[in-house]
Enzyme design. Structure first.
Site, PDB file in Angstrom:
ATOM      1  N   SER A 210      36.119  27.146  32.927  1.00 56.15           N
ATOM      2  CA  SER A 210      36.591  27.965  31.807  1.00 56.15           C
ATOM      3  C   SER A 210      38.085  27.271  31.261  1.00 56.15           C
ATOM      4  O   SER A 210      38.473  26.704  31.118  1.00 56.15           O
ATOM      5  CB  SER A 210      36.857  29.480  32.390  1.00 56.15           C
ATOM      6  OG  SER A 210      37.358  30.085  31.210  1.00 56.15           O
ATOM      7  N   HIS A 237      32.933  27.295  29.037  1.00 52.33           N
ATOM      8  CA  HIS A 237      33.434  28.911  28.372  1.00 52.33           C
ATOM      9  C   HIS A 237      33.336  28.260  27.009  1.00 52.33           C
ATOM     10  O   HIS A 237      35.377  28.101  26.647  1.00 52.33           O
ATOM     11  CB  HIS A 237      34.124  29.637  28.814  1.00 52.33           C
ATOM     12  CG  HIS A 237      33.270  30.723  29.898  1.00 52.33           C
ATOM     13  ND1 HIS A 237      34.057  30.601  31.207  1.00 52.33           N
ATOM     14  CD2 HIS A 237      32.651  30.446  31.009  1.00 52.33           C
ATOM     15  CE1 HIS A 237      33.450  31.258  31.835  1.00 52.33           C
ATOM     16  NE2 HIS A 237      32.518  30.747  31.887  1.00 52.33           N
ATOM     17  N   ASP A 334      33.077  34.115  37.151  1.00 51.93           N
ATOM     18  CA  ASP A 334      31.639  33.323  36.390  1.00 51.93           C
ATOM     19  C   ASP A 334      31.279  32.544  37.564  1.00 51.93           C
ATOM     20  O   ASP A 334      32.106  31.653  37.672  1.00 51.93           O
ATOM     21  CB  ASP A 334      31.729  32.776  35.060  1.00 51.93           C
ATOM     22  CG  ASP A 334      30.547  32.701  34.777  1.00 51.93           C
ATOM     23  OD1 ASP A 334      29.919  33.255  35.227  1.00 51.93           O
ATOM     24  OD2 ASP A 334      30.478  32.108  33.333  1.00 51.93           O
TER      25      ASP A 334
END
Length: 392
Positions: A210, A237, A334
């Site tokens: 991310s 992401h 995540d």
């Protein structure tokens, strides 16, 4: 300077400086941020004023437009990193040409980017506000010293590689982290990583990242020799419209054929796929050494789509061994459950360490569950994965 902590900056409220040459856009961004609990301490309408505002207000984060008079956003990012290092979040228009410039800004020191709000008020504005506020909060918590440490190690590795071919062929991470314009034309560094090793006909590597991830993902992919026979899946992401350009960048710097994933395709050894923004990527089968991939638009997981958890869980269920998962820098959780699924399936799990993570959130949470076998700095992740895949 911001730290990697996810619990807040210097105080309970994140402080921001807004940089945009449009007064309307500055007003809109200010409203969205203040409604989301962000304190806007200053504004600037070009890059040179932005540098002055950062020095004056010492904010936690800067939102930066790209195209501006006098000094553009990329030049401003460089100047801020030189004069008063502060996390910078780029606001990028949803266009391919802006994607190229946005990635250049990340190369110069920006920590993340978000799609620039449109001028019209629509039903999607609450979602736009939520995404903007979350990105600002995340960027404000980036540890810039981690980026500096990783850049320093990149420079050291490049210097070592250019002055000593013997060092390039030795063991350790230095042989696989040299920064190069294109690995397609010159594969010597990663070829050295494969020297003296044999690999299975097919292995699967899943990488999740991310905030702060793009450059680390590039580093890991560039350290993988084609001879390792991997099928690589990347979940970074990133908004829709940018993952295609990200795939092209990875393809330029890797011996692997890297593309944005497509519905129902099959990939074999030597191929890597990036989950497209706005879609979940799942592994639905593994036959004759080829992974079958599917794309879905089911509900976001942990507020994101694509989600690392989903591709890791599906790989644990459907991909043949050997299987390895890597969880890189990022805020939130995540990938934490996905790492556990792969560990339970007998796969190998690697988490990026705190010292080189821009945000030590996702890796930290995975480590705390006990599902991570190896914690490694960014420059050693590729080598650690290769050691796992290499046959005795």
């Amino acid at each position: 300077m911001s730290t990697a902590s996810e619990s807040g900056g210097r105080g309970s409220t994140t402080r921001a400086v807004i940089v945009d040459d449009s007064r309307f856009m500055r007003t809109l961004i200010r409203r969205l941020l203040e409604e989301g609990g962000i304190e806007v301490v200053g504004e600037a309408d070009d890059g040179s004023e932005a540098v002055d505002a950062v020095v004056e207000y010492d904010p936690d984060v800067v939102t930066m437009d790209i195209e501006m008079p006098t000094m553009n956003g990329i030049e401003a990012v460089e100047a801020i990193m030189d004069e008063h290092p502060t996390p910078v979040l780029m606001l990028s228009a949803h266009a391919e040409e802006d994607a190229d410039v946005t990635f250049e800004a990340l190369d110069r020191g920006a920590v993340d980017f978000v799609t620039k709000p449109g001028g019209e008020v629509t039903s999607s504005m609450p979602q736009v506000k939520r995404e903007l506020v979350e990105k600002v909060e995340s960027a404000a918590r980036v540890d810039l010293s981690a980026n500096a440490r990783m850049s320093s190690k990149n420079a050291s590795a490049a210097t070592s590689a250019s002055t000593s071919s013997a060092e390039r062929t030795g063991a350790g991470a230095s042989g696989v982290t040299t920064s190069r314009p294109s690995r397609k034309a010159d594969s010597e560094p990663s070829a050295s990583a494969a020297a003296g090793r044999s690999y299975p006909d097919a292995g699967t590597l899943v990488i999740g990242a991310s905030t702060g991830g793009p450059n680390v993902v590039e580093r890991v992919l560039s350290g993988l020799p084609r001879a390792a026979n991997l099928r690589v899946l990347v979940v970074q992401h990133m908004p829709e419209g940018f993952t295609g350009r990200f795939s092209t960048r990875l393809d330029d710097k890797s011996e692997y054929t890297v593309q944005e994933a497509e519905e129902s395709e099959r990939i074999g050894p030597g191929e890597a796929r990036v989950a497209p923004g706005g879609h979940h990527l799942v592994v639905s089968g593994d036959r004759n050494g080829r992974l079958r991939l599917e794309l879905t638009e089911t509900e976001p997981i942990h507020g994101v789509r694509p989600a690392v958890d989903l591709v890791m869980a599906s790989a644990a269920e459907n991909a043949a061994h050997p299987l390895c998962a890597v969880l890189l820098t990022g805020m939130g959780r995540d990938g934490v459950d996905g790492m556990g699924r792969i560990a339970d399936a007998g796969g190998h799990t690697i988490a990026q360490d705190e010292a080189t993570s821009a945000i030590f959130g996702m890796p930290k949470r995975a480590i705390e569950t006990g599902s991570v076998e190896t914690v490694a700095p960014a420059e050693e992740i590729a080598e650690n994965a290769l050691q796992y895949f290499a046959e005795e």
